[in-house]
Every structure is written in C-alpha cells, then in structure tokens.
Design a protein around this motif. Structure first.
Motif, PDB file in Angstrom:
ATOM      1  N   ALA A 102       6.143  65.327 -11.057  1.00 24.76           N
ATOM      2  CA  ALA A 102       6.485  63.908 -11.212  1.00 24.76           C
ATOM      3  C   ALA A 102       6.521  63.201  -9.861  1.00 24.76           C
ATOM      4  O   ALA A 102       6.045  62.065  -9.730  1.00 24.76           O
ATOM      5  N   GLU A 103       7.062  63.879  -8.847  1.00 22.03           N
ATOM      6  CA  GLU A 103       7.117  63.279  -7.520  1.00 22.03           C
ATOM      7  C   GLU A 103       5.724  63.111  -6.933  1.00 22.03           C
ATOM      8  O   GLU A 103       5.444  62.122  -6.251  1.00 22.03           O
ATOM      9  N   ARG A 104       4.847  64.076  -7.194  1.00 24.36           N
ATOM     10  CA  ARG A 104       3.483  63.961  -6.677  1.00 24.36           C
ATOM     11  C   ARG A 104       2.773  62.766  -7.311  1.00 24.36           C
ATOM     12  O   ARG A 104       2.054  62.024  -6.639  1.00 24.36           O
ATOM     13  N   ILE A 105       2.968  62.569  -8.617  1.00 23.81           N
ATOM     14  CA  ILE A 105       2.357  61.432  -9.302  1.00 23.81           C
ATOM     15  C   ILE A 105       2.854  60.117  -8.706  1.00 23.81           C
ATOM     16  O   ILE A 105       2.080  59.178  -8.484  1.00 23.81           O
ATOM     17  N   LYS A 106       4.141  60.049  -8.425  1.00 23.84           N
ATOM     18  CA  LYS A 106       4.722  58.825  -7.878  1.00 23.84           C
ATOM     19  C   LYS A 106       4.028  58.367  -6.599  1.00 23.84           C
ATOM     20  O   LYS A 106       3.813  57.175  -6.379  1.00 23.84           O
ATOM     21  N   SER A 107       3.688  59.311  -5.749  1.00 21.70           N
ATOM     22  CA  SER A 107       3.151  58.956  -4.439  1.00 21.70           C
ATOM     23  C   SER A 107       1.632  59.047  -4.343  1.00 21.70           C
ATOM     24  O   SER A 107       1.059  58.704  -3.305  1.00 21.70           O
ATOM     25  N   ALA A 108       0.977  59.488  -5.416  1.00 25.75           N
ATOM     26  CA  ALA A 108      -0.463  59.760  -5.356  1.00 25.75           C
ATOM     27  C   ALA A 108      -1.291  58.474  -5.353  1.00 25.75           C
ATOM     28  O   ALA A 108      -0.934  57.483  -5.998  1.00 25.75           O
ATOM     29  N   ARG A 109      -2.401  58.513  -4.651  1.00 31.18           N
ATOM     30  CA  ARG A 109      -3.390  57.450  -4.815  1.00 31.18           C
ATOM     31  C   ARG A 109      -4.233  57.703  -6.051  1.00 31.18           C
ATOM     32  O   ARG A 109      -4.615  56.764  -6.759  1.00 31.18           O
ATOM     33  N   ASN A 295       2.257  57.412 -16.454  1.00 33.66           N
ATOM     34  CA  ASN A 295       1.907  57.677 -15.064  1.00 33.66           C
ATOM     35  C   ASN A 295       1.913  56.403 -14.217  1.00 33.66           C
ATOM     36  O   ASN A 295       2.363  56.406 -13.071  1.00 33.66           O
ATOM     37  N   LEU A 296       1.427  55.321 -14.806  1.00 36.99           N
ATOM     38  CA  LEU A 296       1.473  54.033 -14.119  1.00 36.99           C
ATOM     39  C   LEU A 296       2.917  53.678 -13.746  1.00 36.99           C
ATOM     40  O   LEU A 296       3.199  53.258 -12.622  1.00 36.99           O
ATOM     41  N   ASP A 297       3.831  53.830 -14.688  1.00 35.82           N
ATOM     42  CA  ASP A 297       5.225  53.483 -14.418  1.00 35.82           C
ATOM     43  C   ASP A 297       5.817  54.331 -13.301  1.00 35.82           C
ATOM     44  O   ASP A 297       6.616  53.834 -12.480  1.00 35.82           O
ATOM     45  N   LEU A 298       5.432  55.608 -13.255  1.00 39.88           N
ATOM     46  CA  LEU A 298       5.895  56.446 -12.141  1.00 39.88           C
ATOM     47  C   LEU A 298       5.324  55.944 -10.817  1.00 39.88           C
ATOM     48  O   LEU A 298       6.029  55.865  -9.806  1.00 39.88           O
ATOM     49  N   MET A 299       4.055  55.593 -10.822  1.00 37.58           N
ATOM     50  CA  MET A 299       3.398  55.170  -9.579  1.00 37.58           C
ATOM     51  C   MET A 299       3.969  53.868  -9.038  1.00 37.58           C
ATOM     52  O   MET A 299       4.118  53.704  -7.820  1.00 37.58           O
ATOM     53  N   ILE A 300       4.326  52.950  -9.910  1.00 37.03           N
ATOM     54  CA  ILE A 300       4.830  51.660  -9.426  1.00 37.03           C
ATOM     55  C   ILE A 300       6.341  51.664  -9.207  1.00 37.03           C
ATOM     56  O   ILE A 300       6.897  50.696  -8.707  1.00 37.03           O
ATOM     57  N   SER A 301       6.996  52.790  -9.582  1.00 35.76           N
ATOM     58  CA  SER A 301       8.424  52.903  -9.328  1.00 35.76           C
ATOM     59  C   SER A 301       8.714  53.472  -7.958  1.00 35.76           C
ATOM     60  O   SER A 301       9.859  53.473  -7.505  1.00 35.76           O
ATOM     61  N   ALA A 302       7.691  53.991  -7.292  1.00 41.15           N
ATOM     62  CA  ALA A 302       7.893  54.670  -6.004  1.00 41.15           C
ATOM     63  C   ALA A 302       8.326  53.685  -4.919  1.00 41.15           C
ATOM     64  O   ALA A 302       7.941  52.524  -4.929  1.00 41.15           O
TER      65      ALA A 302
END
Length: 302
Positions: A102-109, A295-302
């Motif tokens: 989950a953390e990797r998804i948050k910060s991934a391009r 996944n989008l929500d994880l990425m924009i929550s970072a």
C-alpha cells in the motif's frame, strides 16, 4: 484543490465504469477530449500534460505506447492492462498484499492494476504461501467463473444478441494472460493449472482453489487456513474473510456486484482434509474499475 484525472480509453467498459465512479466527486476533475480525437496522439498528449494522474483503459500495446507518449510529462499512471503487471519498475496495485505494498502504491509514479481473476487467486493464496501453509511448489489448480462483461465489447454484444452460450470454459491451453502475475505475487515456483469460464450474467466472479491438505506437507487444516487469512486481512482494506462455520450455503458470484469488496470463503471437509478456497468479487469492481479508483485514492492521499 482537485486532482485532475485523464482516462485514456474512457469509451470502453472499464473506462466508463471508472468515469461513473469519479464524475460526481468534488475532489476530482476529469480531463476529457473530444471523442473524435481519442486516437489522436497530439490531443492525448495535451490531456496527459493537463492531468495529475492518467488511467489507461487500453489494450496492452496501446498502453505501452501511451506510457511512452506521456513519459516526459510527469503524469502518474495507473494501467488497467496486462502490459506492466510483472514489471518491477511498476507497483502492483493490490494494496491488501501487505502494508508495504500500500505504501509503495501511494508513492509510485506507475501502478499496474491487477487482473480480475488474479486478484481473487492472489488474495486467496499469497498469505498462505507467505505463512508456509501452502508450499511455493504445491500443485495448484484454479477454477473460476466470471460475468461476461470481462470479455469486453465483443462478448457483451454476443450476450446482448442472445447468441452466446449460457456458460463456456476457455483458455484451456494454459496461456491465460493472468498467469504470470499470479505466479509472481503469490510466490509460486511453478505454473498452476487455470480453468476460467464465463457465465450468462453481466457482472460478478468466483475464483475457486481446491486443496488436498494432506498433500501439502505443512500440517494445514481448515482452521489454520482460515486463521491465517483472517489475520492477514484484519488490518483493513477491501478484502474480508467470511466465518468458517457455514460450510454448505450457496456462494453467489454476483453477491458483491457494484462494490469494491472481495470476500473469502474457506470451505471443505476437515475429516478428509479436503478444502476449497473461494473468492467472490465484482469483475468490474475490485477486479477492474473499483481497484483503479482504490489505487487512485491511495496515490492522491500521499
């Protein structure tokens, strides 16, 4: 401030579902282009440049081309195709695999959305292989049935026209495109036998993995399998494990339609050591569009 999202391939089944999930959100602004220009690279590149995140709902080759087209623009990408799922430079978009995932998804391009069948199979097996209850070299068989929307526009048209069979088995040559990601993210040392099928219902999916527990050589029981899966998914996310007590009730592949949930059932006969692991999900939800939005929500929550 809103997040600008471009859905490249918005007109397809997955793209339309993602759009429907995002269009009313106040924190999201959709970047859209004239439908007549949806294959125009200049128009698409402008859309990529305007977006914070792009979601690719394209065939594999087109997805690879889209990544190349947008490479110098800094836009973050979620790819719903098969093209990048086992690429180590991409985060695999199943956050429930582990907190680290989950953390990797948050910060991934770059994030590769899982396939629908593989989401169910990985959810069932990965925690058990990691725990040592199912050996990495076990002989695994995966049986599954999906709603016909998973086959795209051509198959949907067959069912709408009444020309498709009520149920059919396919990909019996053991070359299904979801196999590499199942092997990779479960941690198997060999290829499973995978037998997918399609039923005469639009949405929904059940993935089944039968196990002879004595043959595993790990001392696994129904109770230990259930306990390991329950512990793994206790930390939240969209995967939940159903109680073990109910062994004979029907399991409906359509039970979670229009949600982004996945339910796990551990069924079988403790006396003879025969078990069946079953995952139920919406092939358009947790199996596709819902997962992309998660996944989008994880990425924009970072």
């Amino acid at each position: 401030m809103t997040t600008k999202v471009f859905i490249d391939g918005e007109a397809g089944t997955t793209g339309l579902q993602i759009r429907d999930r995002l269009i009313s959100r106040s924190d999201i602004t959709l970047v859209q282009i004239d439908p007549a220009l949806r294959k125009d690279d200049a128009a698409r590149k402008e859309a990529f440049a305007a977006a914070d995140v792009a979601i690719l709902c394209l065939p594999d080759d087109a997805a690879r081309a889209a990544v190349a087209l947008s490479a110098d623009l800094g836009v973050r990408i979620i790819d719903a195709s098969t093209a990048h799922r086992v690429n180590p430079d991409w985060a695999f978009g199943l956050p429930e695999l582990s907190p680290a995932q989950a953390e990797r998804i948050k910060s991934a391009r770059y994030v590769a959305n899982p396939g629908c069948y593989s989401t169910g199979a990985i959810a069932l097996l990965a925690p058990l292989v990691a725990k040592g209850l199912v050996p990495a070299d076990a002989s695994i068989t995966i049986n599954a049935v999906s709603g016909y929307t998973g086959g795209g526009k051509a198959l949907i048209a067959e069912y709408d026209a009444g020309t498709a069979p009520a149920h059919f088995v396919y990909a019996t040559g053991q070359k299904h495109k979801h196999l590499p990601e199942i092997v990779e993210y479960v941690g198997l040392s060999g290829l499973p036998i995978f037998v997918p099928s399609v039923g005469n219902f639009a949405q929904g999916m059940a993935v089944q993995i039968p196990l002879h527990l004595d043959s595993l050589g790990t001392g696994a029981t129904l109770e230990s399998l259930h306990a390991a899966l329950t512990a793994h998914y206790a930390g939240g996310g969209n995967i939940r494990v159903c109680p073990i007590e109910d062994q004979d009730s029907r399991i409906d592949p359509t039970a979670l339609n229009d949600t982004n949930l996945l339910e796990i059932h551990v069924r079988g006969d403790a006396e003879t050591g025969r078990a069946v692991l079953i995952a139920v999900l919406d092939n358009l939800g947790k199996g596709a569009s819902g997962a992309a939005v998660q996944n989008l929500d994880l990425m924009i929550s970072a």
